[in-house]
Write an enzyme that holds these catalytic residues in place. Structure first.
Site, mmCIF file in Angstrom:
data_model
loop_
_atom_site.group_PDB
_atom_site.id
_atom_site.type_symbol
_atom_site.label_atom_id
_atom_site.label_comp_id
_atom_site.label_asym_id
_atom_site.label_seq_id
_atom_site.Cartn_x
_atom_site.Cartn_y
_atom_site.Cartn_z
ATOM 1 N N ASP A 198 0.800 -1.222 0.000
ATOM 2 C CA ASP A 198 0.000 0.000 0.000
ATOM 3 C C ASP A 198 0.836 1.277 0.000
ATOM 4 O O ASP A 198 0.331 2.331 -0.356
ATOM 5 C CB ASP A 198 -0.981 -0.024 1.177
ATOM 6 C CG ASP A 198 -2.102 -1.033 0.941
ATOM 7 O OD1 ASP A 198 -2.791 -0.894 -0.082
ATOM 8 O OD2 ASP A 198 -2.268 -1.963 1.737
ATOM 9 N N TYR B 20 -9.908 -1.254 2.349
ATOM 10 C CA TYR B 20 -9.375 -1.165 3.696
ATOM 11 C C TYR B 20 -9.125 0.279 4.115
ATOM 12 O O TYR B 20 -8.840 1.117 3.287
ATOM 13 C CB TYR B 20 -8.023 -1.879 3.745
ATOM 14 C CG TYR B 20 -8.004 -3.087 4.655
ATOM 15 C CD1 TYR B 20 -8.224 -4.352 4.154
ATOM 16 C CD2 TYR B 20 -7.769 -2.950 6.023
ATOM 17 C CE1 TYR B 20 -8.208 -5.463 4.975
ATOM 18 C CE2 TYR B 20 -7.750 -4.058 6.848
ATOM 19 C CZ TYR B 20 -7.973 -5.308 6.320
ATOM 20 O OH TYR B 20 -7.958 -6.403 7.143
#
Lengths: 687, 687
Positions: B332, B416
């Site tokens: 990420d 998320y």
């Protein structure tokens, strides 16, 4: 500061004597109405029980070691909770020492029938050292000729400046159970509020608690020489820090609940969010949280999470092999009683915000009620995000804030302080956080000695030894329970993580870092219909230090529970304390007729699968002292968690109104919208 | 919700175009005075840099992947901090893609001289996928005939109800660096705000980001059959929960600082308690905390604790071996940029209390400045006890309360969310806490399939796969540094715990539970004069899950950093990202000429003893999804700590005025004294 002994004057305690019961303070402390079966004994029940015991013993006379609630048997309690029976009779449990013979006995008193129901003599055991017991040491040692001489040899003649911290004795081969022993660790104070831990003395004292005799003064010499007192002062109290405080650097943080707290307390029963529970307290374990239930919003029914949560033992082994340090491995629950050592808490200091306090009720050696005002703190805290999600496409945001319910106590174990924080959050998690602070146990160094490798020199001439703190909370777990359904008995649970643990020997489990071992407490009789896995709770324990003492060592033998991070046994009424009911002077002997330990229980190798179990979870930390821990230790936290794992059908916090809802369909410019409606349940744009 | 692409309209961003700089918003965002060398580029510097790059490239045209601060070399910064030189010239670093050739280049621009100082073409690498890049997927997939057919086969004809989360591609052997790839995970929404993660579709899409072509639509079949869409709704937004909220169960908690906050901010330099630091931010790492110093009250001088703290990489490997899930292992930081994905924060929702916000300044593909308002939250929290001690003899009590300074950001990585909480406390501890929330990545199950063993059925027909989250914050550590003393160079530190780690290969260390391994970062040149041990900081990391993917697997190769909980390398300017500067489509190939990783750096096997080092600390958790994580996950915390270890001479918090001082010499009855003077520095009875 020494004074004549007064066994019914104990700092921090309010003692109630005959005739006191109508005083304002007493009235304030007497519960209204019928007590709950798990409520502490009241300030009236304690002297009532004492009188029944005394009458039964007469003409023998008794010293009370404890008078505490005899909790009902689980089956009795369950029947009461299911509404099938009336409340079981209130009973007291007392440990007494016959003054004439030093014989120890366990007594069960029925407070309704006013009868002694059990009187069991127990041999080769020593009960907990109470604060009254520990008060003996300093008083007698200061007047003992050997102690006075030991002090004079190192230049100390004013005995009012000599202080002795009384400890249970870890081991002393010179005496057995014919003596009720304690040891005194000696310190010097230059002035009334001087920090004695900066001036450790080089001798220790062994005394008989009952006869009040000094048995031995053990003076350590190095190359035949005494070790000089470290005289440099290292203080932390305001009269010493004085100008060292910086008053304007931290601005106040005010935490208020203008609409009041979110929990309700009825007697000692508490409800908060979806939880219900009972808060108990006793001289030994301190806080006991029982019958923890949750309202399941998806199944619209009450479900039991935990039967009973408390810290039943802890051990603090010190790592220095030299005498007299081999005697230092405090069992702060079993040897001293975390209830007895509990602080009376103060708003804004120990806890912050809107606080509800509960008192702790204990007994004196004379059988009087002794109350610690504000022994238990109950409060809420904001806990940051409960959940959040943003749709990155359009900036739609939802978030809600989590909340903690914290039930806490703080104890003073001579030099050390421990904060116990039992914490529940809105996602169904229980966390026990311990905070360690207070004073390092210190010792003096001879000029030829070095602190390493078993300690750290935290100030010139002063060493603090490496040590561990290992806590043992048991959770009596009922993975699921429909109240009042006899066909689904309470606590049908076993523990599994791919490898099911089927017996209590298998249940003595090691941690394995490489496979990230964790344990689930599950109920194989009840599957989560969605996940098609058994409902359960997961034990999250990354803080389980291996006991570093070698097998065969004194502490290894005595603290059998600390050898494993997890033990599981089938539930049995009154089988509770993993280092034995009697920890003082225990040897860890297996198969002791009056003092079995978890090692014995595990060896029975009984089934733990699909039955009512108790999990003993060990956690803690290994403390290599740092200079930063002197002269007073910054609080160090360590914790363990139990987290719902396929126990609920969905996120159990979806009933919590969101604190932020943001829909911004007109603009992608975050500046132009004010889309956070704090505390507003629903923004008008979304409904 | 699909709309025509507008590369300068991004949800949550404010874009500044030519002529905007005199607007009110722009004025508010332009820093006053001379920028600090570590300050983010300003909204004027970004287009200035873009213009210099464009002019240099002409007649070629460029797409900007990033324009960000080129931090000064450490030696330059040190000279400036020591007052020996003026501030180094402000520089920008840009990664550009030439539109004509797709050639990637790294460009360094001197903003003072307005010159391009470096222009380096880089081969066989793919830069970060920006939000603008990821916006391509949903737009082109909805119009693609193969996607439309794949939807029609399972009964979906309204393509506005089909949503695609765009992800970097973990691996796809069909294409190499000739294509800039992304994959789309497909979902269905029954209505505008329906939770798409309850309706995962059984196909995925691969697209070329630059040519905006759909390359492949990969449809999964089970026994030759398509998998039906799970149509049952599982929602969490207010329009669906509605009456499910319980509004009066939680009463508000108000947290206020009537005298204001205790920290001071000057530009991006912050001082709080004894700490000073600089807060930076960039598109890739998000928050960067630099030059963290502490005023040592005992030595009365400023000491450097950490040079630079940030989260430089994270990886989320999923554990399901079936296609297409083998492609899911999100990096990420490197693939998407935690700065780019940062939420604009809202008071009372993301943070509570008295908040100071800072903005994040990034760039668009056109070279415009793009601002995330309130990207960084800075606030204080009460942190419970700092220390407490009671003298059990007389009830003398002292206690002080601890305080946290929290510097936080929250990001949305498609499904998320991650909260990053950089936390400093008064005892000298730094803690990085991550909170994981948002939505599980879900997939549909055929009626013949089971979720186990690689996932959990969180709702009928819906599986969520097991996965790990491994975070990698590096700490460039200078264990001690007297500012401006050239004879004691910055960052003289090495790492030791009895076994010193002397080279970067030794520095790739494994955790050992059995010995409770921990690591101290120490400076062997400077001994703590009291403890006679080197001054240091201890790394406390109990949350370092081993990478569960097997050696040789795609994710093992690509996420080399995640193989070890700790790596240590000697400091080198601009060597920062352990999975490589270019993570998208990386293979983990060793000795890549333009994309070296920490595996390469460690293999150089350079000295790390007594030199300037960088520690890469991996931590995280293994997530076996639970039904409780659906339809939105309760936040799950995981953290790592760095704690002073013989760094200070004494407890560094003794300057904090106590909140409680209690002396009770008259009475041992806790009821009769009111000895807690909240917020009063010293009670009159003690002075």
């Amino acid at each position: 500061m020494a004074s004549a002994p007064d066994t019914t004057s104990i700092p921090g305690y309010t003692i109630f004597r005959e005739g006191d019961y109508d005083s304002v303070a007493a009235t304030a402390m007497l519960p209204q109405g019928v007590p709950h079966p798990l409520d502490q004994l009241t300030i009236r029940e304690i002297p009532d029980a004492a009188k029944i015991v005394r009458d039964h013993a007469s003409p023998r006379t008794v010293k009370f070691n404890c008078i505490t609630l005899r909790e009902p048997r689980k089956a009795e309690y369950q029947a009461f909770r299911a509404g099938k029976t009336a409340a079981p009779d209130r009973r007291a449990f007392a440990i007494i020492i016959e003054r004439e013979t030093q014989q120890v006995a366990e007594v069960v008193v029925n407070l309704k029938t006013k009868k002694v129901e059990e009187w069991k003599a127990v041999k080769n055991v020593m009960p907990t050292l109470t604060l009254e017991d520990l008060d003996v040491m300093e008083r007698i040692a200061r007047e003992d000729a050997r102690v006075i001489r030991a002090c004079a040899e190192i230049g100390i003649t004013d005995m009012s400046k000599v202080f002795l911290d009384a400890w249970a004795i870890g081991i002393d081969e010179r005496w057995g159970f014919e003596r009720r022993l304690q040891q005194g660790l000696a310190y010097y104070r230059a002035s009334e509020f001087d920090n004695q831990y900066a001036h450790p003395l080089d001798f220790s004292v062994v005394a008989d608690t009952e006869t009040e005799e000094v048995l031995s003064v053990d003076v350590r010499t190095v190359n035949g020489e005494r070790v000089p007192v470290p005289l440099k002062e290292h203080n932390y109290l305001p009269e010493f820090i004085g100008d060292g405080y910086i008053h304007d650097r931290l601005k106040p943080i005010d935490i208020t609940q203008p609409q009041g707290v979110s929990f309700k307390v009825r007697g000692n029963e508490l409800s908060w969010a979806n939880y219900k529970m009972h808060i108990g307290f006793n001289y030994r374990e301190g806080i006991v949280i029982s019958d923890v239930r949750s309202h399941d919003m998806y199944e619209d029914r009450e479900r039991t999470l935990f039967n009973r949560i408390s810290v039943v033992e802890m051990v603090v082994p010190y790592g220095c092999p030299e005498k007299p340090h081999h005697k230092k491995h405090a069992f702060d629950v079993g040897e001293y009683g975390t209830g007895l050592m509990t602080n009376s808490l103060k708003l804004g200091c120990d806890c912050k915000g809107a606080i509800h306090y509960m008192d702790g009720v204990m007994s004196t050696s004379n059988g009087e009620a002794a109350v610690i005002k504000n022994a238990i703190c109950i409060h809420e805290e904001d806990n940051g995000l409960l959940y959040k999600h943003t749709d990155y496409r359009d900036g739609t945001v939802i978030s809600a804030r989590d909340r903690k319910l914290i039930i806490s106590q703080i104890i003073t174990a001579a030099n050390y302080e421990y904060g116990f924080y039992h914490t529940f959050t809105l996602d169904g998690t229980y966390k026990l956080e311990m905070k360690l602070t207070g004073m390092l146990n210190t010792y003096s160094l001879h000029e030829t000695e070095q602190a390493a490798p078993y300690g750290t020199q935290v100030a010139p001439q002063i060493t603090a030894h490496n040590h561990q703190h290992i806590f043992s909370p048991p959770d009596a777990v009922s993975a699921d329970h429909a109240v009042g359904s006899p066909e689904n008995p309470y606590g049908n649970a076993f523990l599994s993580k791919k490898t099911p643990l089927r017996t209590s020997l298998e249940g003595a489990a090691d941690y394995c870092y490489e496979t990230q071992r964790s344990w689930d407490i599950i109920n194989p009789n009840r599957m989560n219909p969605i996940a098609k896995k058994p409902i359960g709770y997961k034990i999250l324990n990354n803080n389980c230090p291996p006991l570093l003492a070698k097998p065969g060592s004194t502490v290894y033998n005595r603290a059998g529970f600390a050898r494993k991070p997890l033990w599981i046994t089938p539930y049995k009424d009154y089988e509770l304390f993993p280092a034995g009911d009697y920890v003082c002077q225990s040897t860890g002997e297996e198969n002791h007729p009056h003092n079995s330990t978890i090692v014995d229980w595990a060896k029975r190798n009984e089934n733990i699968e699909n039955t009512d179990i108790v999990c003993y979870l060990q956690f803690g930390l290994t403390h290599f002292p740092r200079t930063e821990d002197f002269p007073i230790m910054p609080a160090e936290p360590v914790s363990i968690m139990l987290r719902a794992s396929n126990f609920y059908e969905k996120n159990p916090g979806l009933w919590v109104p969101p604190s932020a809802i943001c829909v911004d369909t007109q603009s992608t410019n975050a500046f132009s919208s004010s889309c956070c409606a704090a505390n507003a349940p629903v923004s008008s744009s979304r409904l």
